[in-house]
Design a protein around this motif. Structure first.
Motif, PDB file in Angstrom:
ATOM      1  N   ARG A   1     -18.083   2.605   2.657  1.00 35.73           N
ATOM      2  CA  ARG A   1     -17.197   1.302   2.878  1.00 35.73           C
ATOM      3  C   ARG A   1     -18.190   0.013   3.436  1.00 35.73           C
ATOM      4  NH1 ARG A   1     -11.326   1.718   4.957  1.00 35.73           N
ATOM      5  NH2 ARG A   1     -11.119   0.106   3.643  1.00 35.73           N
TER       6      ARG A   1
ATOM      7  N   ARG B   1       0.775   1.720 -10.123  1.00 35.57           N
ATOM      8  CA  ARG B   1       0.865   0.293  -9.456  1.00 35.57           C
ATOM      9  C   ARG B   1       1.407  -0.568 -10.394  1.00 35.57           C
ATOM     10  NH1 ARG B   1      -4.694  -1.542  -6.417  1.00 35.57           N
ATOM     11  NH2 ARG B   1      -5.027  -0.034  -4.853  1.00 35.57           N
TER      12      ARG B   1
ATOM     13  N   VAL C   1       1.566   4.157  -3.419  1.00 31.89           N
ATOM     14  CA  VAL C   1       1.168   5.522  -3.141  1.00 31.89           C
ATOM     15  C   VAL C   1       2.611   6.165  -3.594  1.00 31.89           C
ATOM     16  CG1 VAL C   1       1.085   7.259  -1.430  1.00 31.89           C
ATOM     17  CG2 VAL C   1      -0.457   5.333  -1.055  1.00 31.89           C
TER      18      VAL C   1
ATOM     19  N   THR D   1       1.273   4.415   7.273  1.00 38.01           N
ATOM     20  CA  THR D   1       0.121   3.686   7.638  1.00 38.01           C
ATOM     21  C   THR D   1      -0.060   3.471   9.264  1.00 38.01           C
ATOM     22  OG1 THR D   1       1.050   1.668   7.230  1.00 38.01           O
ATOM     23  CG2 THR D   1      -0.194   2.496   5.488  1.00 38.01           C
TER      24      THR D   1
ATOM     25  N   LYS E   1       0.889  -1.196  -0.121  1.00 40.96           N
ATOM     26  CA  LYS E   1       0.112   0.003  -0.004  1.00 40.96           C
ATOM     27  C   LYS E   1       0.826   1.447   0.080  1.00 40.96           C
ATOM     28  CE  LYS E   1      -0.878  -0.922   4.791  1.00 40.96           C
ATOM     29  NZ  LYS E   1      -1.717  -1.536   5.811  1.00 40.96           N
ATOM     30  N   THR E   2       1.970   1.147   0.863  1.00 41.85           N
ATOM     31  CA  THR E   2       2.835   2.434   0.624  1.00 41.85           C
ATOM     32  C   THR E   2       3.746   2.450  -0.602  1.00 41.85           C
ATOM     33  OG1 THR E   2       4.268   1.175   2.255  1.00 41.85           O
ATOM     34  CG2 THR E   2       3.156   2.964   3.182  1.00 41.85           C
TER      35      THR E   2
ATOM     36  N   VAL F   1      -6.050   6.524  -2.220  1.00 38.96           N
ATOM     37  CA  VAL F   1      -6.194   5.093  -2.339  1.00 38.96           C
ATOM     38  C   VAL F   1      -7.724   4.523  -1.841  1.00 38.96           C
ATOM     39  CG1 VAL F   1      -3.639   4.554  -1.951  1.00 38.96           C
ATOM     40  CG2 VAL F   1      -5.406   4.351   0.022  1.00 38.96           C
TER      41      VAL F   1
ATOM     42  N   ARG G   1      -6.996   7.808   3.811  1.00 44.49           N
ATOM     43  CA  ARG G   1      -6.742   7.131   2.628  1.00 44.49           C
ATOM     44  C   ARG G   1      -7.298   7.951   1.454  1.00 44.49           C
ATOM     45  NH1 ARG G   1      -6.999   1.463   2.390  1.00 44.49           N
ATOM     46  NH2 ARG G   1      -9.004   1.494   0.941  1.00 44.49           N
TER      47      ARG G   1
ATOM     48  N   VAL H   1      -5.632  -2.618   0.522  1.00 41.60           N
ATOM     49  CA  VAL H   1      -5.672  -2.441   2.073  1.00 41.60           C
ATOM     50  C   VAL H   1      -6.397  -3.288   2.925  1.00 41.60           C
ATOM     51  CG1 VAL H   1      -5.564  -0.766   3.950  1.00 41.60           C
ATOM     52  CG2 VAL H   1      -4.911   0.048   1.634  1.00 41.60           C
TER      53      VAL H   1
ATOM     54  N   VAL I   1      -4.831  10.340   0.544  1.00 40.68           N
ATOM     55  CA  VAL I   1      -3.693  10.074  -0.291  1.00 40.68           C
ATOM     56  C   VAL I   1      -4.012   9.252  -1.414  1.00 40.68           C
ATOM     57  CG1 VAL I   1      -2.144   9.828   1.861  1.00 40.68           C
ATOM     58  CG2 VAL I   1      -3.563   7.720   1.121  1.00 40.68           C
TER      59      VAL I   1
ATOM     60  N   ASP J   1      -8.481  -3.635  -4.146  1.00 44.15           N
ATOM     61  CA  ASP J   1      -7.990  -2.812  -3.139  1.00 44.15           C
ATOM     62  C   ASP J   1      -6.974  -3.517  -2.455  1.00 44.15           C
ATOM     63  OD1 ASP J   1      -8.104  -0.878  -1.358  1.00 44.15           O
ATOM     64  OD2 ASP J   1     -10.204  -1.151  -0.581  1.00 44.15           O
TER      65      ASP J   1
END
Lengths: 279, 239
Positions: free
Chosen positions: B14, A113, A108, B81, A104-105, B53, B48, A279, B51, A277
């Motif tokens: 969500r 990706r 970013v 995170t 995930k980091t 995502v 999130r 995360v 940033v 996704d």
């Protein structure tokens, strides 16, 4: 291109600093040396004909260890245990990114990706090529040692045969590594990916082939399963009788099927990484 | 444009449930902005979204003048995170060098980031052998590599002892003085007073967007925790 280069350099740093990478390569080289040179040589010195070397005569055992059969020596251990080791490498390289939560980091901070993931794939490709070339060097050295010890002439195979052997080795290892990458991506966990991969490579393929023999009519499918296709490619250089080495498909057909598997595994993995996704 | 972050009418669902319910705020450049609220109030989801995502249902999130998550922001935004996202089987220095290489930087920048979080002495230690606080600081070091313009930190001080927390907050303010914008989430109210600006959240909504002084004055309490509780009650009565 710059971003891909940066991602590749980062992943190469990770893979080269990772003890697991070196351990897996060391295990592969040890198994390769043991089964391609040490056991056959001991069997040769004790008269041959042993069960572990499939009843080969001393002359046949010696001939298989000579420099002239280098392409066969290089590839014969790859379909079975070599492939399983590279599958583990691919699975834990990608799966650990989920396990440690680093994807995930990374996603970013990377250009995209796809770039980050392609960097991982390129780094793995470098490891695969390096492993195959190292194996070739080790096998070449040992074959010369055996030839000198047994007062045999040192005849090298034609360069085209050697190139075909190296290419096939890269294709076999590349396909299994990509299979590990796909499993690591799907499972999002190194342990589950490795477990599933080994069950497939070491057990399920053989069970399916056995079932196909019993039922009949299913061979066209089981003959082109990844492990059996890798076995056919290795078998095109000789080495029949070695576990995992087959002569079901011709070398050219096996190479094409393996390339298709490799491409499919990479495309599916990349698609999943881009769409899911993390995360 | 003086705002590092500009969020307008942000709605996020969500699992089919609304998590952020029409949030709007700005984060000034070069400030330390605290995102505070109880666990589960939507802080991480908001982070999130900042940033880039997080899929959003409606609203806009612009960061440094660009849509959140856009490619132009990849070098200027860093995200730490809540759980440390670093490789446990690499050393502290190797982790920092890995993240430095990702953005085309070298070992000097990585070493500087490790020094910034006070881990120079443990640089060669495997992350898997570190304490929880040291792992958090390693994760922070990886986020600091390359002097980002916006640093988004999700609960960076959880599990840290008071001395370390003090040191980190000093580091945050030093970075802000150098022009870096920090958005720091926390559920610990005593950290609120250390921020230049506060965003107080509860149940997916923003209760307050003000300086600590303004919040104290508005609630009529010198204690920020009490002020927060009073704001909740006031909002509850108003609803």
């Amino acid at each position: 291109m710059t971003a891909l280069f940066a991602s590749t350099r980062a992943e190469l740093l990770r893979l080269t600093k990772w003890r697991v990478t070196w351990l897996l390569i060391a295990v592969w080289l040890t198994l390769n040396v043991t089964f391609v040179y040490v056991i056959p040589y001991l069997s040769y010195r004790t008269g041959g004909g042993g069960e572990i070397t499939d009843g080969q005569s001393p002359e046949s055992l010696l001939a298989d260890m000579m420099p002239t059969t280098l392409a066969q020596s290089l590839t014969q251990g790859m379909p079975l245990f070599g492939g399983a080791i590279m599958l583990i490498l691919g699975a834990i390289t990608v799966g650990s990114g989920f396990g440690w939560g680093t994807w995930k980091t990374v996603f970013v901070q990377s250009a995209s990706r796809s770039t980050a993931f392609l960097g991982t794939l390129v780094a793995l490709a470098v490891v695969v090529v390096g492993t195959v070339v190292t194996t070739l060097a080790v096998d070449a050295g040992l074959s010369v040692l055996v030839a000198v010890t047994e007062a045999q002439p040192i005849d090298w195979p034609p360069a085209t045969d050697l190139a075909a052997g190296v290419g096939s080795g890269i294709l076999i290892f590349g396909m299994w590594t990509a299979a590990g990458v796909l499993l690591g991506t799907v499972a999002r966990s190194p342990a589950l990916a490795v477990g599933l991969g080994l069950v497939w490579a070491m057990a399920l393929e053989n069970l399916l082939a056995a079932a196909a023999n019993l039922l009949g009519g299913l061979e066209p499918i089981t003959d082109v399963l990844p492990g059996r296709t890798a076995g056919s490619l290795a078998g095109s250089f000789g080495g029949g009788g070695t576990p995992g080495v087959l002569t079901i498909l011709g070398g050219g057909t096996a190479g094409l099927v393996l390339a298709a598997y490799l491409l499919a595994f990479v495309v599916i993995s990349l698609t999943l990484i881009r769409r899911r996704d993390v995360v | 444009m003086d705002d590092a972050v500009h969020v307008q009418d942000l709605l996020v669902d969500r699992g089919g449930h609304p998590v952020l319910r029409g949030i709007s705020f700005t984060v000034p450049r070069g400030s330390v902005t605290g995102l505070l609220g109880p666990s589960g109030c939507g802080k991480t989801t908001l982070i999130r979204a900042v940033v880039g995502v997080q899929v959003v249902r409606a609203g806009s999130v612009r960061v440094l003048g660009e849509p959140a998550g856009s490619r132009a922001l990849r070098r200027s935004v860093r995200y730490m995170t809540q759980a440390p996202s670093i490789y446990g089987d690499l050393s502290v220095a190797e982790n920092a060098r890995y993240f430095a290489r990702l953005i085309g930087l070298g070992p000097a920048e990585a070493a500087h980031a490790v020094e910034q979080v006070g881990l120079a002495d443990a640089a060669d230690q495997l992350v898997g052998t570190l304490s929880g606080g040291q792992r958090t600081r390693t994760s922070l070091a990886c986020a600091l590599v390359g002097r980002p313009e916006l640093l988004v930190l999700d609960e960076p001080t959880v599990g840290l002892d008071p001395v370390l927390r003090e040191e980190l907050w000093t580091t945050f303010h030093r970075m802000a003085a150098d022009g870096v914008t920090l958005l720091v989430s926390s559920h610990v109210m005593d950290e609120a007073g250390r921020c230049d600006q506060l965003l107080l959240m509860r149940e997916g909504a923003l209760l307050a967007d003000a300086t600590p002084t303004q919040i104290r004055q508005r609630a009529g309490s010198d204690d920020l925790e009490q002020a927060f509780l009073r704001l909740i009650r006031t909002q509850g009565l108003a609803a």
